[in-house]
Design a protein around this motif. Structure first.
Motif, PDB file in Angstrom:
ATOM      1  N   LEU A   1     -10.278   5.125  -5.510  1.00  0.00           N
ATOM      2  CA  LEU A   1      -8.968   5.164  -4.482  1.00  0.00           C
ATOM      3  C   LEU A   1      -9.614   6.111  -3.309  1.00  0.00           C
ATOM      4  O   LEU A   1     -10.313   6.920  -3.596  1.00  0.00           O
ATOM      5  CB  LEU A   1      -7.660   5.679  -4.968  1.00  0.00           C
ATOM      6  N   LYS A   2      -9.135   5.845  -2.027  1.00  0.00           N
ATOM      7  CA  LYS A   2      -9.371   6.700  -0.829  1.00  0.00           C
ATOM      8  C   LYS A   2      -8.379   7.955  -1.078  1.00  0.00           C
ATOM      9  O   LYS A   2      -7.283   7.749  -1.821  1.00  0.00           O
ATOM     10  CB  LYS A   2      -8.806   5.932   0.453  1.00  0.00           C
ATOM     11  N   TYR A   3      -9.094   9.224  -0.812  1.00  0.00           N
ATOM     12  CA  TYR A   3      -8.236  10.452  -1.341  1.00  0.00           C
ATOM     13  C   TYR A   3      -8.709  11.206  -0.138  1.00  0.00           C
ATOM     14  O   TYR A   3      -9.790  11.220   0.527  1.00  0.00           O
ATOM     15  CB  TYR A   3      -8.653  10.923  -2.747  1.00  0.00           C
ATOM     16  N   MET A   4      -7.852  12.511   0.103  1.00  0.00           N
ATOM     17  CA  MET A   4      -8.204  13.686   0.772  1.00  0.00           C
ATOM     18  C   MET A   4      -7.609  14.912  -0.233  1.00  0.00           C
ATOM     19  O   MET A   4      -6.641  14.846  -0.506  1.00  0.00           O
ATOM     20  CB  MET A   4      -7.433  13.561   1.958  1.00  0.00           C
TER      21      MET A   4
ATOM     22  N   MET B   1       0.899  -1.194   0.016  1.00  0.00           N
ATOM     23  CA  MET B   1       0.076  -0.090  -0.174  1.00  0.00           C
ATOM     24  C   MET B   1       0.973   1.083  -0.019  1.00  0.00           C
ATOM     25  O   MET B   1       1.994   1.219   0.478  1.00  0.00           O
ATOM     26  CB  MET B   1      -0.732  -0.147   1.267  1.00  0.00           C
ATOM     27  N   ALA B   2       0.489   2.198  -0.828  1.00  0.00           N
ATOM     28  CA  ALA B   2       1.291   3.481  -0.740  1.00  0.00           C
ATOM     29  C   ALA B   2       0.135   4.832  -0.640  1.00  0.00           C
ATOM     30  O   ALA B   2      -0.874   4.360  -0.644  1.00  0.00           O
ATOM     31  CB  ALA B   2       1.961   3.554  -2.080  1.00  0.00           C
ATOM     32  N   VAL B   3       0.814   5.926  -0.244  1.00  0.00           N
ATOM     33  CA  VAL B   3       0.155   7.074   0.150  1.00  0.00           C
ATOM     34  C   VAL B   3       0.961   7.992  -1.090  1.00  0.00           C
ATOM     35  O   VAL B   3       2.098   8.191  -0.777  1.00  0.00           O
ATOM     36  CB  VAL B   3       0.031   7.597   1.516  1.00  0.00           C
ATOM     37  N   ALA B   4       0.118   8.739  -1.773  1.00  0.00           N
ATOM     38  CA  ALA B   4       0.914   9.807  -2.649  1.00  0.00           C
ATOM     39  C   ALA B   4       0.364  11.298  -2.495  1.00  0.00           C
ATOM     40  O   ALA B   4      -0.989  11.348  -2.451  1.00  0.00           O
ATOM     41  CB  ALA B   4       0.804   9.310  -4.171  1.00  0.00           C
ATOM     42  N   GLU B   5       0.903  12.130  -2.553  1.00  0.00           N
ATOM     43  CA  GLU B   5       0.422  13.680  -2.363  1.00  0.00           C
ATOM     44  C   GLU B   5       0.873  14.051  -4.174  1.00  0.00           C
ATOM     45  O   GLU B   5       1.760  14.147  -4.440  1.00  0.00           O
ATOM     46  CB  GLU B   5       1.497  14.474  -1.659  1.00  0.00           C
ATOM     47  N   ILE B   6      -0.483  14.438  -4.632  1.00  0.00           N
ATOM     48  CA  ILE B   6      -0.294  14.960  -6.017  1.00  0.00           C
ATOM     49  C   ILE B   6      -0.718  16.212  -6.197  1.00  0.00           C
ATOM     50  O   ILE B   6      -1.610  16.931  -5.742  1.00  0.00           O
ATOM     51  CB  ILE B   6      -1.221  14.122  -6.888  1.00  0.00           C
ATOM     52  N   CYS B   7       0.080  17.141  -6.772  1.00  0.00           N
ATOM     53  CA  CYS B   7      -0.007  18.740  -6.892  1.00  0.00           C
ATOM     54  C   CYS B   7       0.193  18.978  -8.516  1.00  0.00           C
ATOM     55  O   CYS B   7       1.009  18.521  -9.069  1.00  0.00           O
ATOM     56  CB  CYS B   7       1.009  19.491  -6.419  1.00  0.00           C
TER      57      CYS B   7
ATOM     58  N   ASP C   1       6.635  -3.130   5.228  1.00  0.00           N
ATOM     59  CA  ASP C   1       6.918  -3.703   6.584  1.00  0.00           C
ATOM     60  C   ASP C   1       5.699  -3.453   7.392  1.00  0.00           C
ATOM     61  O   ASP C   1       5.493  -4.271   8.447  1.00  0.00           O
ATOM     62  CB  ASP C   1       8.062  -3.167   7.167  1.00  0.00           C
ATOM     63  N   LYS C   2       4.732  -2.604   6.939  1.00  0.00           N
ATOM     64  CA  LYS C   2       3.740  -2.492   7.896  1.00  0.00           C
ATOM     65  C   LYS C   2       2.608  -1.726   6.996  1.00  0.00           C
ATOM     66  O   LYS C   2       2.766  -0.924   5.967  1.00  0.00           O
ATOM     67  CB  LYS C   2       3.802  -1.882   9.099  1.00  0.00           C
ATOM     68  N   GLU C   3       1.175  -1.817   7.334  1.00  0.00           N
ATOM     69  CA  GLU C   3       0.250  -1.015   6.753  1.00  0.00           C
ATOM     70  C   GLU C   3       0.465   0.358   6.726  1.00  0.00           C
ATOM     71  O   GLU C   3       1.020   1.254   7.662  1.00  0.00           O
ATOM     72  CB  GLU C   3      -0.935  -1.174   7.462  1.00  0.00           C
ATOM     73  N   LEU C   4       0.012   1.204   5.486  1.00  0.00           N
ATOM     74  CA  LEU C   4       0.287   2.528   5.425  1.00  0.00           C
ATOM     75  C   LEU C   4      -0.846   3.123   5.091  1.00  0.00           C
ATOM     76  O   LEU C   4      -1.392   2.766   3.833  1.00  0.00           O
ATOM     77  CB  LEU C   4       1.551   2.688   4.382  1.00  0.00           C
ATOM     78  N   THR C   5      -1.387   3.975   5.538  1.00  0.00           N
ATOM     79  CA  THR C   5      -2.475   4.600   5.360  1.00  0.00           C
ATOM     80  C   THR C   5      -2.721   6.130   5.390  1.00  0.00           C
ATOM     81  O   THR C   5      -1.718   6.590   5.837  1.00  0.00           O
ATOM     82  CB  THR C   5      -3.814   4.127   6.110  1.00  0.00           C
ATOM     83  N   ILE C   6      -3.538   6.820   4.882  1.00  0.00           N
ATOM     84  CA  ILE C   6      -3.683   8.210   5.044  1.00  0.00           C
ATOM     85  C   ILE C   6      -3.676   8.691   6.573  1.00  0.00           C
ATOM     86  O   ILE C   6      -2.968   9.416   7.051  1.00  0.00           O
ATOM     87  CB  ILE C   6      -4.784   8.977   4.218  1.00  0.00           C
TER      88      ILE C   6
ATOM     89  N   VAL D   1      -4.009  14.039  -1.358  1.00  0.00           N
ATOM     90  CA  VAL D   1      -3.360  12.868  -1.363  1.00  0.00           C
ATOM     91  C   VAL D   1      -4.300  11.634  -1.544  1.00  0.00           C
ATOM     92  O   VAL D   1      -5.774  11.541  -1.228  1.00  0.00           O
ATOM     93  CB  VAL D   1      -3.046  13.173   0.346  1.00  0.00           C
ATOM     94  N   VAL D   2      -3.553  10.423  -2.227  1.00  0.00           N
ATOM     95  CA  VAL D   2      -4.452   9.175  -2.467  1.00  0.00           C
ATOM     96  C   VAL D   2      -3.814   8.152  -1.863  1.00  0.00           C
ATOM     97  O   VAL D   2      -2.594   8.252  -1.650  1.00  0.00           O
ATOM     98  CB  VAL D   2      -4.343   9.035  -3.898  1.00  0.00           C
ATOM     99  N   GLU D   3      -4.610   7.133  -1.482  1.00  0.00           N
ATOM    100  CA  GLU D   3      -3.876   5.727  -0.942  1.00  0.00           C
ATOM    101  C   GLU D   3      -4.390   4.733  -1.894  1.00  0.00           C
ATOM    102  O   GLU D   3      -5.542   4.713  -2.159  1.00  0.00           O
ATOM    103  CB  GLU D   3      -4.768   5.860   0.458  1.00  0.00           C
ATOM    104  N   GLY D   4      -3.352   3.808  -2.109  1.00  0.00           N
ATOM    105  CA  GLY D   4      -3.718   2.586  -2.693  1.00  0.00           C
ATOM    106  C   GLY D   4      -2.526   1.748  -3.386  1.00  0.00           C
ATOM    107  O   GLY D   4      -1.454   2.171  -2.851  1.00  0.00           O
ATOM    108  N   ASP D   5      -2.685   1.054  -4.365  1.00  0.00           N
ATOM    109  CA  ASP D   5      -1.729   0.131  -4.785  1.00  0.00           C
ATOM    110  C   ASP D   5      -0.722   1.112  -5.687  1.00  0.00           C
ATOM    111  O   ASP D   5      -1.400   1.914  -6.358  1.00  0.00           O
ATOM    112  CB  ASP D   5      -2.344  -0.886  -5.578  1.00  0.00           C
TER     113      ASP D   5
END
Length: 93
Positions: free
Chosen positions: A34-37, A1-7, A82-87, A44-48
């Protein structure tokens, strides 16, 4: 899982107001599943990781379809194995 900031910054517009250029981008993000904020300076988006990269490409295509002459996209990606990553975990919530 990844979290990305897109501008995304449209350039070559006739006005300093860029809302009309970004509206289609927000629609692409909403439809992605995708989950986003949405934040004041980006989204910010969360997903594969593959889903996130595909989403960035769709956003890139969407903003050019609005008539922007130039687009700058800034992306920061945080991925952990190594562990779960979420927003929420990034926010310490």
């Amino acid at each position: 899982m990844a979290v990305a900031e897109i501008c995304i910054f449209p350039l070559g517009t006739q006005s300093p107001s860029v809302g009309k250029y970004l509206e289609p981008v927000f629609e692409v993000i909403k439809k992605s599943g995708l989950k986003y904020m949405t934040c004041p300076m980006g989204t910010v988006v969360e997903g594969d990781i593959d889903e996130i990269l595909a989403l960035i490409k769709k956003c890139h295509e969407a903003i050019f379809k609005t008539g922007a002459q130039r687009v700058v996209i800034s992306v920061r990606i945080d991925e952990r194995v190594d562990k779960e990553l979420t927003i929420e975990s990034k926010l310490g919530v």
